[in-house]
Scaffold this motif. Structure first.
Motif, PDB file in Angstrom:
ATOM      1  N   PHE A 166      53.634  37.114  89.553  1.00 34.61           N
ATOM      2  CA  PHE A 166      52.574  36.420  90.112  1.00 34.61           C
ATOM      3  C   PHE A 166      52.296  36.028  91.968  1.00 34.61           C
ATOM      4  O   PHE A 166      53.157  35.940  92.711  1.00 34.61           O
ATOM      5  CB  PHE A 166      53.092  34.755  90.060  1.00 34.61           C
ATOM      6  CG  PHE A 166      52.806  33.811  88.776  1.00 34.61           C
ATOM      7  CD1 PHE A 166      53.029  34.142  87.969  1.00 34.61           C
ATOM      8  CD2 PHE A 166      54.682  33.336  88.515  1.00 34.61           C
ATOM      9  CE1 PHE A 166      52.755  33.968  86.618  1.00 34.61           C
ATOM     10  CE2 PHE A 166      54.975  32.771  87.820  1.00 34.61           C
ATOM     11  CZ  PHE A 166      54.071  32.827  86.166  1.00 34.61           C
ATOM     12  N   GLN A 167      52.508  37.684  91.951  1.00 31.40           N
ATOM     13  CA  GLN A 167      52.960  38.502  93.424  1.00 31.40           C
ATOM     14  C   GLN A 167      52.220  38.280  94.617  1.00 31.40           C
ATOM     15  O   GLN A 167      51.395  37.426  94.475  1.00 31.40           O
ATOM     16  CB  GLN A 167      52.945  40.448  92.810  1.00 31.40           C
ATOM     17  CG  GLN A 167      53.522  40.985  93.888  1.00 31.40           C
ATOM     18  CD  GLN A 167      52.955  42.079  94.845  1.00 31.40           C
ATOM     19  OE1 GLN A 167      51.397  40.981  95.215  1.00 31.40           O
ATOM     20  NE2 GLN A 167      52.743  42.996  95.366  1.00 31.40           N
ATOM     21  N   TYR A 198      58.572  33.190  92.892  1.00 25.26           N
ATOM     22  CA  TYR A 198      57.728  32.478  92.225  1.00 25.26           C
ATOM     23  C   TYR A 198      57.548  32.280  90.963  1.00 25.26           C
ATOM     24  O   TYR A 198      56.919  31.230  89.763  1.00 25.26           O
ATOM     25  CB  TYR A 198      55.552  33.192  92.492  1.00 25.26           C
ATOM     26  CG  TYR A 198      55.714  33.479  93.470  1.00 25.26           C
ATOM     27  CD1 TYR A 198      55.548  32.464  94.932  1.00 25.26           C
ATOM     28  CD2 TYR A 198      55.724  34.450  94.622  1.00 25.26           C
ATOM     29  CE1 TYR A 198      55.635  32.347  95.815  1.00 25.26           C
ATOM     30  CE2 TYR A 198      55.910  34.869  96.522  1.00 25.26           C
ATOM     31  CZ  TYR A 198      55.209  33.511  96.123  1.00 25.26           C
ATOM     32  OH  TYR A 198      54.888  33.196  97.754  1.00 25.26           O
ATOM     33  N   GLY A 199      59.087  32.720  89.818  1.00 22.38           N
ATOM     34  CA  GLY A 199      58.660  33.368  88.506  1.00 22.38           C
ATOM     35  C   GLY A 199      58.747  31.739  88.226  1.00 22.38           C
ATOM     36  O   GLY A 199      58.258  31.927  86.101  1.00 22.38           O
ATOM     37  N   HIS A 200      59.330  30.075  87.810  1.00 30.29           N
ATOM     38  CA  HIS A 200      59.409  29.482  87.910  1.00 30.29           C
ATOM     39  C   HIS A 200      58.071  28.658  87.565  1.00 30.29           C
ATOM     40  O   HIS A 200      57.664  27.935  87.019  1.00 30.29           O
ATOM     41  CB  HIS A 200      60.195  28.447  88.026  1.00 30.29           C
ATOM     42  CG  HIS A 200      61.892  29.123  88.073  1.00 30.29           C
ATOM     43  ND1 HIS A 200      62.417  30.018  89.034  1.00 30.29           N
ATOM     44  CD2 HIS A 200      62.878  28.980  87.092  1.00 30.29           C
ATOM     45  CE1 HIS A 200      63.646  30.752  88.872  1.00 30.29           C
ATOM     46  NE2 HIS A 200      64.214  29.049  87.786  1.00 30.29           N
ATOM     47  N   PRO A 250      45.589  34.028  88.612  1.00 25.35           N
ATOM     48  CA  PRO A 250      46.662  34.185  88.810  1.00 25.35           C
ATOM     49  C   PRO A 250      47.589  32.963  87.683  1.00 25.35           C
ATOM     50  O   PRO A 250      46.612  32.236  87.462  1.00 25.35           O
ATOM     51  CB  PRO A 250      47.043  33.794  89.711  1.00 25.35           C
ATOM     52  CG  PRO A 250      46.096  33.269  90.842  1.00 25.35           C
ATOM     53  CD  PRO A 250      44.827  33.372  90.096  1.00 25.35           C
ATOM     54  N   GLU A 251      48.175  34.020  86.810  1.00 22.00           N
ATOM     55  CA  GLU A 251      49.309  32.720  85.769  1.00 22.00           C
ATOM     56  C   GLU A 251      49.655  32.008  85.949  1.00 22.00           C
ATOM     57  O   GLU A 251      50.435  30.960  85.518  1.00 22.00           O
ATOM     58  CB  GLU A 251      49.674  33.263  84.561  1.00 22.00           C
ATOM     59  CG  GLU A 251      48.337  34.331  83.825  1.00 22.00           C
ATOM     60  CD  GLU A 251      49.022  34.683  82.746  1.00 22.00           C
ATOM     61  OE1 GLU A 251      50.195  35.423  82.809  1.00 22.00           O
ATOM     62  OE2 GLU A 251      48.233  35.624  81.458  1.00 22.00           O
ATOM     63  N   GLY A 252      50.109  32.264  87.569  1.00 19.48           N
ATOM     64  CA  GLY A 252      51.364  31.353  88.522  1.00 19.48           C
ATOM     65  C   GLY A 252      50.812  31.228  89.720  1.00 19.48           C
ATOM     66  O   GLY A 252      50.587  32.647  90.036  1.00 19.48           O
TER      67      GLY A 252
END
Ligand SMILES: Cc1ncc(COP(=O)(O)O)c(C=O)c1O
Length: 402
Positions: free
Chosen positions: A182-183, A215-217, A331-333
């Motif tokens: 989620f850059q 943001y990975g979580h 965005p997926e996240g």
């Protein structure tokens, strides 16, 4: 009035430093009535204030240690918690000597640059990328080569040509900086296939990968992708991984961590000793106690549900109010939408948008060469739910009025 001629005394870095583009825009976003989609801030409405207060009991219990200077590499119980908690993502439980607690990931970036870069060395960055990283890297004398990002993240197939040409042109390339999930700002996630290729390329060209993952979580839809760190089965030491509590808990804690080869970490620890001796033990202990009480495990699903609804509300607003030629991916996240309105001047649009009562960040802030004029980043986590549609409406009106 100062009588010192500072220009004659300042270092080259200080003479050339520019204010962060986002912070420069912030004064407009504070205008009363302006809905801010600008800063990459979490929603203060969901900050776990009561749980942090509860965690502050650690001060009464262990104040004599917690109020003392701490180890430079970080508060041991917190490091241990992170290593265990992150083991599924990291592919294994990392060892204490592989981890350094930093004052925000921003400090991790600065330390990494300070141990890897000589003046004029080059970093390969994504185009677009996080302006705070460009800033930290420039402070340490970096030059840049930029490689585009698409909906699957960094276009790794372009890397070999960029590296080879860059080397021919005299670039001493030290590392590749990638924001994998989620850059910031593009919202894209580097696909698993590309992660594997990136590792191969780094090995072939003998480069380090800096995997930045704040943001990975925060995944709302789709399936998670393994970290590059965990895919480095040979444990080559080539991947340096950074994560932070800023986006997933509270940025005011300024607690983050960086994981990498112990030899590299040791050097970073020594540099950190000369910077701040150690990160705030009070902040680390608070975060640790909050986590130990089990609150983080409950908080993450809560903010994932909350932000996922906000993402959907912003997208619904965009569908309703933005011109039909606006280009973006869902965005997926994470925190951001990355919009392109072909041909628009986002700097001019910014001022128009402020007149209409909405703020975003202009595209050129995210490119090392200042390109990306017709792009803008909008953050959906900070604005309140009822502001998301209204902000999109105002943005649509500003675009029409330009
Ligand atoms: C991609 C990325 N890396 C690092 C940071 C810095 O985070 P921290 O608050 O941990 O310093 C940010 C903050 O916005 C970010 O977006």
């Amino acid at each position: 009035m100062s009588s010192v001629n500072w220009n004659a005394r300042l270092s080259d870095i200080a003479l050339n430093v520019k204010p962060s583009p986002i912070r420069a825009l912030m004064k407009y976003t504070k205008t009363p009535g302006v809905i801010s989609f600008a800063g990459g801030n979490p929603d203060p409405a969901v900050f776990p204030v009561a749980e942090f207060s509860e965690a502050s009991a650690i001060l009464a219990r262990e104040g004599k240690d917690v109020l003392q200077y701490g180890a430079t590499d970080g508060y041991a119980p917190l490091k241990d918690y992170i290593a265990k908690w992150m083991a599924p993502r990291m592919g294994r439980e990392t060892k204490p000597e592989e981890m350094l607690i930093t004052t925000g990931s921003q400090e991790g970036m600065d330390l990494l640059c300070s141990v890897l870069l000589n003046d004029g060395d080059t970093i390969i960055v994504e185009g677009p990328t996080y302006p705070g990283a460009i800033h930290a890297m420039r402070n340490r004398g970096a030059r840049f080569l930029s490689v585009p990002c698409d909906k699957d993240g960094l276009c790794v197939d372009m890397l070999p040509a960029v590296i080879e040409q860059g080397r021919k042109d005299g670039h001493r390339i030290k590392f590749i900086y990638t924001i994998v999930n989620f850059q910031n700002p593009s919202g894209s996630t580097l696909s698993e296939g590309r992660r594997a290729k990136l590792l191969d390329i780094a090995e072939k060209y003998d480069l380090i990968i800096f995997e930045d993952d704040p943001y990975g979580h925060l995944r709302y839809t789709g399936n998670s992708v393994p970290t590059i760190f965990s895919m480095d089965k040979k444990e080559s030491g080539r991947v340096v991984y950074a994560c932070s509590f800023s986006k997933i808990l509270a940025p005011g804690t300024r607690v983050a961590w960086i994981v990498g080869d112990p030899e590299l970490m040791q050097k970073m620890i020594m540099i950190k000793q000369g910077t701040n001796l150690c990160s705030s033990v009070v902040a680390q202990a608070l975060v640790y106690e909050y986590c130990r009480l089990g609150h983080l495990e409950g908080f993450l699903p809560k903010i994932i549900a909350h932000y996922s609804k906000k993402r959907d509300a912003m997208e619904a607003g965009f569908k309703k109010y933005l011109p039909s030629n606006t280009i973006y991916n869902t965005p997926e996240g994470g925190f951001f939408f990355w919009l392109q309105v072909p041909g628009i001047d986002s700097n001019a649009l910014f001022m128009k948008a402020i007149e209409h009562g909405v703020a975003f960040v202009t595209g050129p802030s995210f490119f090392v060469d200042g390109s990306g004029l017709d792009f803008m980043r909008t953050c959906f986590t900070f604005a309140q739910p009822e502001e998301l549609e209204e902000g999109a409406k105002r943005l649509g009106a500003a675009i029409k009025a330009l």
